[in-house]
Design an enzyme around this catalytic site. Structure first.
Site, short mmCIF file in Angstrom:
data_model
loop_
_atom_site.label_atom_id
_atom_site.label_comp_id
_atom_site.label_asym_id
_atom_site.label_seq_id
_atom_site.Cartn_x
_atom_site.Cartn_y
_atom_site.Cartn_z
N SER A 140 0.87 -1.18 0.00
CA SER A 140 0.00 0.00 0.00
C SER A 140 0.90 1.22 0.00
O SER A 140 2.07 1.14 0.39
CB SER A 140 -0.88 0.00 1.26
N TYR A 153 -1.40 0.18 10.97
CA TYR A 153 -1.68 -0.25 9.60
C TYR A 153 -0.48 0.06 8.72
O TYR A 153 -0.01 -0.78 7.95
CB TYR A 153 -2.93 0.42 9.04
#
Length: 255
Positions: A140, A153
């Protein structure tokens, strides 16, 4: 039965995983579809087995015993895996470190980090034995840029980046390619999971600009795995046109 090319895809029942499975099937790649939701696995299987051979494996990537039991017990002809797509992973919550839930931390580390480790450790021996193969890890932009309220995250996706780099080094002698793909804003179930089913909050993430869709990332994955044998796509970062960094967007315009 000898299958020409086989891909194992985790998180294949929705979003990027499903779009990748659909694109692979259109291009004649046989599929091992993995996920936690048996009904959804069967749905995707029924749709795609018109074009290619498909089998399903039901497991949670964070459960080591489930992962190894399912993969070790594949029929022999299905162990000749050519492509592993480590797609399964989630974000849980969007809160400051001091306010965030430890349970959310555990969920993200378990799915995003332990999941890739478990599945890769189960599959890599097959690739090493054949001295060929391709691993695609879904990272990501959060793996490259940390942003507020996303510390763990982001940490989990930074780990994916490091794992991808380390795999590429360690697996080099065996002819195994490793590609890391880091998407920006993609409209899937991602935000719905992050906001624990709050559709209003999830929809707001993508308002005011045109985000990527799952098929955009599937296209990138297929591009990487379909290059000539001597070409290795090491890393790809993919944004919608309206995004310039992890947190910088040009909104209120469809650009």
């Amino acid at each position: 039965m000898e299958l020409e090319k086989i891909a194992l895809i985790t998180g294949s029942t929705s979003g990027i995983g499903r779009a990748t499975a659909e694109l692979f099937a259109k291009n004649g790649i046989h599929l091992i579809l993995c996920g936690r939701r048996e009904d959804r696995l069967e749905e995707v299987k029924n749709e795609l087995q018109k074009n290619v051979n498909v089998i399903t494996l039901k497991f949670d990537v964070s459960n080591r015993k489930e992962v190894f039991s399912a993969i070790d017990n594949l029929p022999e002809e299905w162990k000749s895996i050519d492509i592993l797509v480590n797609n399964a992973g989630n974000a849980h919550g969007l809160a400051t470190f001091q306010d965030a839930s430890l349970d959310d931390f555990d969920s993200m580390i378990n799915s995003n980090v332990r999941g890739i480790l478990n599945v890769s450790k189960a599959v890599v021996p097959f690739l090493i034995n054949r001295k060929s193969g391709h691993i695609v890890n879904l990272s990501s932009i959060a793996g490259k840029q940390t942003y507020p309220k996303g510390s763990v995250y982001c940490a989990s996706k930074h780990a994916v980046e490091a794992i991808s780099q380390g795999m590429r080094m360690d697996l080099l002698p065996y002819g195994i390619k490793v590609t890391n793909i880091a998407p920006g804003a993609v409209e899937t179930e991602f935000s719905l999971v992050r906001f624990k089913g709050d559709k209003k909050l999830a929809d707001a993430v993508y308002q005011g600009f045109e985000p990527l869709v799952a098929g955009d990332i599937a296209d990138a994955i297929y591009y990487a795995v379909s290059r000539p044998a001597h070409v290795q796509i090491a890393d790809m970062t993919i944004f919608p046109k309206a995004q310039a960094s992890g947190t910088l967007f040009e909104k209120n315009n469809k650009i």
